[in-house]
Design a protein around this motif. Sequence first.
Motif, PDB file in Angstrom:
ATOM      1  N   VAL A 122       0.852  -1.199   0.000  1.00 12.53           N
ATOM      2  CA  VAL A 122       0.000   0.000   0.000  1.00 12.53           C
ATOM      3  C   VAL A 122       0.889   1.250   0.000  1.00 12.53           C
ATOM      4  O   VAL A 122       2.066   1.166   0.369  1.00 12.53           O
ATOM      5  CB  VAL A 122      -0.959   0.027   1.227  1.00 12.53           C
ATOM      6  N   PRO A 123       0.332   2.398  -0.421  1.00 12.19           N
ATOM      7  CA  PRO A 123       1.160   3.601  -0.448  1.00 12.19           C
ATOM      8  C   PRO A 123       1.816   3.863   0.913  1.00 12.19           C
ATOM      9  O   PRO A 123       1.172   3.747   1.943  1.00 12.19           O
ATOM     10  CB  PRO A 123       0.160   4.708  -0.807  1.00 12.19           C
ATOM     11  N   GLY A 124       3.101   4.157   0.879  1.00 12.29           N
ATOM     12  CA  GLY A 124       3.830   4.421   2.130  1.00 12.29           C
ATOM     13  C   GLY A 124       4.454   3.152   2.699  1.00 12.29           C
ATOM     14  O   GLY A 124       4.985   3.162   3.809  1.00 12.29           O
ATOM     15  N   ALA A 125       4.388   2.051   1.939  1.00 15.00           N
ATOM     16  CA  ALA A 125       4.945   0.774   2.434  1.00 15.00           C
ATOM     17  C   ALA A 125       6.422   0.916   2.783  1.00 15.00           C
ATOM     18  O   ALA A 125       6.906   0.312   3.738  1.00 15.00           O
ATOM     19  CB  ALA A 125       4.758  -0.312   1.392  1.00 15.00           C
ATOM     20  N   TRP A 126       7.135   1.718   2.008  1.00  4.44           N
ATOM     21  CA  TRP A 126       8.579   1.864   2.279  1.00  4.44           C
ATOM     22  C   TRP A 126       8.831   2.457   3.652  1.00  4.44           C
ATOM     23  O   TRP A 126       9.868   2.239   4.263  1.00  4.44           O
ATOM     24  CB  TRP A 126       9.259   2.692   1.182  1.00  4.44           C
TER      25      TRP A 126
END
Length: 408
Positions: A89-93
């Motif tokens: 999901v967005p922001g996984a990093w």
Amino acid sequence: MSVKSYSKKLGIVGKPNTGKSTFFSAATLIPVDIGNYPFTTIKPNRGIGYLRTPCVHTEFNVEDNPKNSLCLDGIRLVPVELIDVAGLVPGAWKGRGLGNQFLDEIRRADALLHIVDVSGSTDCEGKICKQGEHDPLEDVKFLETEITMWMNQILKKDWSKLARIVESGREDMISLLESRLSGLCIKRFHIIESLRKTDLNMDKPTLWNDEDVIKFLDILRSVSKPTLIAANKIDLPTAEENVERLKESGYTVVPCSAEAELALRRAGEKGLIDYTPGDCRLNVTNSDKLNEAQKRALNVIQEQILFKFGSTGVQEAINTAFFELLQMVAVYPVEDSEHLSDHKGRVLPDVYLVPYGTTARQLAYIIHTELGDSFIHAIDIRGKNRIGEDYVLKDRDVVSIVSAKKRG
Ligand SMILES: Nc1nc2c(ncn2[C@@H]2O[C@H](COP(=O)(O)OP(=O)(O)OP(=O)(O)O)[C@@H](O)[C@H]2O)c(=O)[nH]1
Ligand SMILES: [Mg+2]
């Protein structure tokens, strides 16, 4: 059947709920959890899928006895390793969702298969939305950003130290990056190719700002983790227009329906139909055992997917990833050049998948170190001629290696 260490790994990636596990299960026939909600998969699934290539045994008019692969009616199926991971999901990093866990799993992947819900019926976090409401192009961009930012996070901690070492002349940039990024399956040639594609000054890395580093890593990502888009769920009505849009945007795109492939593979396994993955048609072999609903479903797959798109796309996606993205070639080494067999008399026993550019001697080394060391020359069986150590192997070559030593 085992996959030898020279084989490449394909990571099946994407946001949640796009059909990654359905694709994996269809390709490997391993039963895994599939669900219409995000994060069905938490722990990665690993398994063996197959590349499909026309077998050379028909051309040489011999009967083969495959050992490291399978042969079905003139089609060689060569094992390759697939990894199905949790959704991103967005922001996984930064650790959102199952973030870093997912990213850590794809460290060892040589190429990525991005499963996109091309029907646009799941939002950016994989939750069901109105069909056609979500733009799949956004998913393609977002995955690239996540992987680049993850690489940036790994490198950023030490960047200023690395830059100072390079400028002091103690070590060059390529070697430093190579040792720093080796755990991500990033090789020296990836780094050299990426540096060549930038206009950044690699002798003065202390001058690179954050944006420069990200720009460079974005190139390194595309070089070291080449990505194929599997435009999944083409069976849904809102998919087709999006497939065209994705293709127009310059990506390598294979339209597919993992769900249809899974249904066909399962029906084939039960002996209800005759179907080899990648076929453009299916034959019902046991119509008495099919109920009306099953007959209708198979008919829909035949008419609306196989006839329309030429196949379900699952096999094509795997083939494209290995043969086009990773530029592998399939070669058949044999010991006995007359009978095309190994020392036990097995005809065309093995297919080796090697990167394009592999020479005859390098192949000998891949088979056995001793064979590489004692290499004299090789024989190209098709052309019936002697080839030297620097001969670059072509797809579907059959070669016999002549060495100074006989292997036991
Ligand atoms: N219509 C259609 N639905 C599909 C297709 N492939 C998968 N699905 C459905 O999509 C939903 C999600 O499938 P999964 O394979 O679990 O998806 P995933 O990407 O592994 O999901 P996570 O593990 O949660 O990230 C399920 O309801 C599947 O039946 C397809 O080709 N067409
Ligand atoms: Mg899954």
